[in-house]
Design a protein around this motif. Structure first.
Motif, mmCIF file in Angstrom:
data_model
loop_
_atom_site.group_PDB
_atom_site.id
_atom_site.type_symbol
_atom_site.label_atom_id
_atom_site.label_comp_id
_atom_site.label_asym_id
_atom_site.label_seq_id
_atom_site.Cartn_x
_atom_site.Cartn_y
_atom_site.Cartn_z
ATOM 1 N N VAL A 186 63.905 18.145 20.052
ATOM 2 C CA VAL A 186 63.656 18.375 21.470
ATOM 3 C C VAL A 186 64.165 17.164 22.242
ATOM 4 C CG1 VAL A 186 61.895 18.731 23.239
ATOM 5 C CG2 VAL A 186 61.617 19.778 20.983
ATOM 6 N N VAL A 187 64.810 17.409 23.383
ATOM 7 C CA VAL A 187 65.281 16.326 24.235
ATOM 8 C C VAL A 187 64.211 16.013 25.275
ATOM 9 C CG1 VAL A 187 67.039 15.578 25.872
ATOM 10 C CG2 VAL A 187 67.689 16.975 23.899
ATOM 11 N N VAL A 188 63.752 14.764 25.289
ATOM 12 C CA VAL A 188 62.741 14.312 26.239
ATOM 13 C C VAL A 188 63.271 13.064 26.935
ATOM 14 C CG1 VAL A 188 60.376 13.493 26.547
ATOM 15 C CG2 VAL A 188 60.880 15.219 24.801
ATOM 16 N N ALA A 189 63.381 13.123 28.263
ATOM 17 C CA ALA A 189 63.857 11.992 29.061
ATOM 18 C C ALA A 189 65.209 11.482 28.557
ATOM 19 C CB ALA A 189 62.822 10.869 29.054
ATOM 20 N N GLY A 190 66.085 12.417 28.205
ATOM 21 C CA GLY A 190 67.427 12.047 27.771
ATOM 22 C C GLY A 190 67.545 11.621 26.329
ATOM 23 N N ARG A 191 66.435 11.573 25.592
ATOM 24 C CA ARG A 191 66.467 11.182 24.184
ATOM 25 C C ARG A 191 66.021 12.341 23.315
ATOM 26 N NH1 ARG A 191 63.678 5.510 23.044
ATOM 27 N NH2 ARG A 191 64.656 6.023 21.027
ATOM 28 N N ARG A 192 66.568 12.414 22.115
ATOM 29 C CA ARG A 192 66.260 13.514 21.196
ATOM 30 C C ARG A 192 65.185 13.081 20.211
ATOM 31 N NH1 ARG A 192 68.622 18.238 20.294
ATOM 32 N NH2 ARG A 192 70.326 17.655 21.701
ATOM 33 N N TYR A 193 64.142 13.912 20.100
ATOM 34 C CA TYR A 193 63.039 13.635 19.189
ATOM 35 C C TYR A 193 62.816 14.849 18.287
ATOM 36 C CZ TYR A 193 61.894 9.926 22.546
ATOM 37 O OH TYR A 193 61.939 8.839 23.371
ATOM 38 N N PRO A 194 62.316 14.632 17.066
ATOM 39 C CA PRO A 194 61.976 15.780 16.208
ATOM 40 C C PRO A 194 60.934 16.656 16.883
ATOM 41 C CG PRO A 194 61.997 13.733 14.937
ATOM 42 C CD PRO A 194 62.102 13.334 16.388
ATOM 43 N N ALA A 195 61.139 17.967 16.821
ATOM 44 C CA ALA A 195 60.207 18.896 17.468
ATOM 45 C C ALA A 195 58.800 18.758 16.902
ATOM 46 C CB ALA A 195 60.707 20.331 17.305
ATOM 47 N N MET A 196 58.687 18.481 15.596
ATOM 48 C CA MET A 196 57.371 18.334 14.989
ATOM 49 C C MET A 196 56.614 17.160 15.600
ATOM 50 S SD MET A 196 56.350 18.072 10.936
ATOM 51 C CE MET A 196 57.012 16.407 10.704
ATOM 52 N N THR A 197 57.325 16.067 15.870
ATOM 53 C CA THR A 197 56.677 14.901 16.481
ATOM 54 C C THR A 197 56.212 15.220 17.892
ATOM 55 O OG1 THR A 197 58.047 13.395 15.162
ATOM 56 C CG2 THR A 197 57.009 12.488 17.134
ATOM 57 N N VAL A 198 57.087 15.856 18.675
ATOM 58 C CA VAL A 198 56.722 16.198 20.056
ATOM 59 C C VAL A 198 55.532 17.152 20.076
ATOM 60 C CG1 VAL A 198 57.528 17.302 22.182
ATOM 61 C CG2 VAL A 198 59.075 15.822 20.878
ATOM 62 N N ALA A 199 55.565 18.179 19.221
ATOM 63 C CA ALA A 199 54.477 19.162 19.195
ATOM 64 C C ALA A 199 53.166 18.523 18.740
ATOM 65 C CB ALA A 199 54.836 20.321 18.272
ATOM 66 N N ALA B 251 43.273 8.529 17.781
ATOM 67 C CA ALA B 251 43.895 7.863 16.636
ATOM 68 C C ALA B 251 45.099 8.656 16.128
ATOM 69 C CB ALA B 251 42.875 7.684 15.518
ATOM 70 N N GLY B 252 44.962 9.997 16.083
ATOM 71 C CA GLY B 252 46.093 10.831 15.679
ATOM 72 C C GLY B 252 47.257 10.714 16.637
ATOM 73 N N LEU B 253 46.971 10.626 17.930
ATOM 74 C CA LEU B 253 48.021 10.475 18.934
ATOM 75 C C LEU B 253 48.751 9.150 18.752
ATOM 76 C CD1 LEU B 253 49.447 11.380 21.535
ATOM 77 C CD2 LEU B 253 47.555 10.371 22.828
ATOM 78 N N VAL B 254 47.982 8.074 18.566
ATOM 79 C CA VAL B 254 48.591 6.754 18.385
ATOM 80 C C VAL B 254 49.440 6.726 17.119
ATOM 81 C CG1 VAL B 254 48.094 4.309 17.955
ATOM 82 C CG2 VAL B 254 46.783 5.566 19.676
ATOM 83 N N TRP B 255 48.927 7.309 16.044
ATOM 84 C CA TRP B 255 49.667 7.343 14.789
ATOM 85 C C TRP B 255 50.973 8.119 14.946
ATOM 86 C CZ3 TRP B 255 49.781 5.039 10.190
ATOM 87 C CH2 TRP B 255 50.464 5.643 9.163
ATOM 88 N N THR B 256 50.920 9.249 15.639
ATOM 89 C CA THR B 256 52.119 10.070 15.837
ATOM 90 C C THR B 256 53.161 9.317 16.649
ATOM 91 O OG1 THR B 256 50.772 12.080 15.764
ATOM 92 C CG2 THR B 256 52.987 12.271 16.697
ATOM 93 N N LEU B 257 52.727 8.660 17.720
ATOM 94 C CA LEU B 257 53.663 7.902 18.547
ATOM 95 C C LEU B 257 54.253 6.726 17.775
ATOM 96 C CD1 LEU B 257 51.678 7.867 21.919
ATOM 97 C CD2 LEU B 257 53.752 9.170 21.407
ATOM 98 N N ALA B 258 53.427 6.091 16.938
ATOM 99 C CA ALA B 258 53.913 4.952 16.163
ATOM 100 C C ALA B 258 54.928 5.390 15.109
ATOM 101 C CB ALA B 258 52.743 4.227 15.497
ATOM 102 N N ARG B 259 54.683 6.533 14.487
ATOM 103 C CA ARG B 259 55.597 7.017 13.451
ATOM 104 C C ARG B 259 56.882 7.588 14.051
ATOM 105 N NH1 ARG B 259 55.664 5.961 8.346
ATOM 106 N NH2 ARG B 259 55.937 8.120 7.638
ATOM 107 N N GLY B 260 56.764 8.262 15.195
ATOM 108 C CA GLY B 260 57.942 8.804 15.856
ATOM 109 C C GLY B 260 58.731 9.733 14.954
ATOM 110 N N ALA B 261 60.026 9.441 14.817
ATOM 111 C CA ALA B 261 60.896 10.289 13.997
ATOM 112 C C ALA B 261 60.552 10.230 12.516
ATOM 113 C CB ALA B 261 62.359 9.880 14.203
ATOM 114 N N LEU B 262 59.773 9.223 12.106
ATOM 115 C CA LEU B 262 59.389 9.100 10.698
ATOM 116 C C LEU B 262 58.137 9.911 10.368
ATOM 117 C CD1 LEU B 262 59.975 5.272 10.105
ATOM 118 C CD2 LEU B 262 61.505 7.180 9.549
ATOM 119 N N LEU B 263 57.576 10.601 11.350
ATOM 120 C CA LEU B 263 56.401 11.429 11.086
ATOM 121 C C LEU B 263 56.738 12.474 10.026
ATOM 122 C CD1 LEU B 263 53.446 11.890 12.247
ATOM 123 C CD2 LEU B 263 54.474 13.814 13.483
ATOM 124 N N GLU B 264 55.863 12.623 9.034
ATOM 125 C CA GLU B 264 56.126 13.536 7.929
ATOM 126 C C GLU B 264 55.156 14.706 7.945
ATOM 127 O OE1 GLU B 264 56.216 11.559 4.198
ATOM 128 O OE2 GLU B 264 57.651 10.039 4.855
#
Length: 319
Positions: A5-18, A56-69
C-alpha cells in the motif's frame, strides 16, 4: 495476497498497514468503552489492560515496519480473540457480552487474508470457540441463537475467503504457460527471502537464466514448439532443485532460480548441475544477497553476470 500500500508517497506492506489500523481501531473502541463505562459493563481493569496491550501491539508493528512477520500478526490476532472472550466472560450485561462477539467475524477475515490459511483456520475457529464458551458461561438461552449465527458467519467467511485468496494468489503469482512463478511471484519470493535473511542471517542466492535458442525454435518450428521447450525447461529446472527452491519465469526466455540457504559457491554448483542434460542451452548469472540488497539490486547483479557470460560465450563462438 497481502501486496503493498502506498502511504504518503511511500510503499508499505499491506499486512503492516492493516495491522496498524487493527490496533488503532482496538485502542479507539476500547477507549470509547472505557469512557462510557458503567458498573455492569465490561470490567474496567480488563479494559485498561487491553488498551495497554493494543498500544503495545501498535508500537511493535510500527517498530517492525516492513519486517513485520506473519507470526507477529498471528500473536496479535490470537490475543484479540482472547481479549474478546475475557471481556465476554467478565461482563454482567448479556447485551455487552454478545456485542463483544461482533468483532469475531472481522478478526477471522483479517486472519484469513494475511496469515497462512491453515494457521488462520486454527486461530479463527479456536478463538470463536473460546468466545462461545464465554457466552455459554452466562447461561442465558436468548444468547444461544445469536452466538450460533456468529459462529456460522466465521465458518463461511473463513472458508469462502480462504479459497478465494488461494485462487487469486495462484493467478497473480503463477505463469500460465509453464506453471512457474511469474515476475510478480518471483519478486515477492525474493522479497520474503531477503527479509528472512535480514532476520536470521541465512544466505540467499539467485540464478538468472537467459535461454539461447527460443527465437530460433519459434521461427523454425512455430510458437507451440517454443512453448513446449519453455515448459520442458521449467520441468528440468525443478527436477534438479531441492525442496524450498523455486523457479520463476520473468519474461519470454528469462528465468530466475531462487536458492534459500545457499551461498555463492552452492549457487555455482547448482548452475553447473542444471546445465547438464538441459532441453536448451542458456547463459546463467549467479548472485548472492548482500546485507544492503533489495530485490532490484540482487536481481540486477545476477542479470549483469548473466549478460557477461552471454557475451563471453558469443566471443568464443565467433572466435
Amino acid at each position: 495476497m497481502p501486496g503493498s500500500v502506498v502511504v504518503a508517497g511511500r510503499r508499505y506492506p499491506a499486512m503492516t498497514v492493516a495491522t496498524v489500523l487493527l490496533n488503532l481501531i482496538a485502542v479507539a473502541m476500547l477507549s470509547l468503552t472505557l469512557l462510557t463505562w458503567r458498573p455492569d459493563n465490561n470490567p474496567r481493569s480488563a479494559l485498561v489492560a487491553l488498551i495497554v496491550t493494543a498500544v503495545a501491539g501498535l508500537v511493535w508493528t510500527l517498530a517492525r515496519g516492513a519486517l513485520l512477520e506473519q507470526r507477529d500478526v498471528a500473536v496479535m490476532v490470537a490475543l484479540a480473540f482472547g481479549a474478546l472472550a475475557a471481556l465476554t466472560w467478565g461482563t454482567e450485561r448479556e447485551l455487552a457480552a454478545f456485542a463483544n462477539g461482533s468483532s469475531v467475524p472481522m478478526l477471522s477475515v483479517f486472519a484469513v487474508w494475511f496469515l497462512a490459511i491453515g494457521l488462520a483456520r486454527v486461530i479463527a475457529y479456536v478463538g470463536t470457540a473460546v468466545w462461545g464458551l464465554a457466552i455459554a458461561s452466562h447461561a442465558d438461552e436468548t444468547l444461544l441463537v445469536p452466538a450460533v449465527t456468529v459462529a456460522v458467519q466465521v465458518v463461511v467467511a473463513t472458508e469462502v475467503l480462504g479459497r478465494l485468496r488461494a485462487r487469486l494468489d495462484q493467478l497473480a503469482r503463477t505463469d500460465e504457460l509453464t506453471g512457474a512463478l511469474n515476475r510478480r511471484g518471483a519478486h515477492a519470493l525474493v522479497t520474503q527471502q531477503l527479509t528472512r535473511r535480514a532476520r536470521l542471517g541465512t544466505p540467499l542466492t539467485v540464478l538468472a537464466l537467459d535461454v539461447d535458442d527460443l527465437r530460433a525454435v519459434n521461427n523454425r518450428d512455430g510458437h507451440p514448439a517454443g512453448d513446449a521447450m519453455l515448459r520442458a525447461i521449467v520441468d528440468h529446472l525443478r527436477s534438479g532443485l531441492r525442496p524450498g527452491d523455486e523457479v520463476g519465469r520473468l519474461g519470454g526466455d528469462e528465468f530466475l532460480v531462487v536458492l534459500p540457504g545457499a551461498d555463492h559457491g552452492v549457487g555455482d554448483v547448482v548452475a553447473r548441475r542444471l546445465a547438464e542434460g538441459a532441453p536448451a542451452s542458456w547463459s546463467v548469472g549467479v548472485a548472492e544477497a548482500r546485507a544492503d540488497d533489495d530485490p532490484a539490486a540482487l536481481l540486477a547483479r545476477a542479470d549483469a553476470r548473466m549478460y557477461e557470460r552471454k557475451q563471453a560465450r558469443r566471443g568464443l563462438d565467433q572466435a
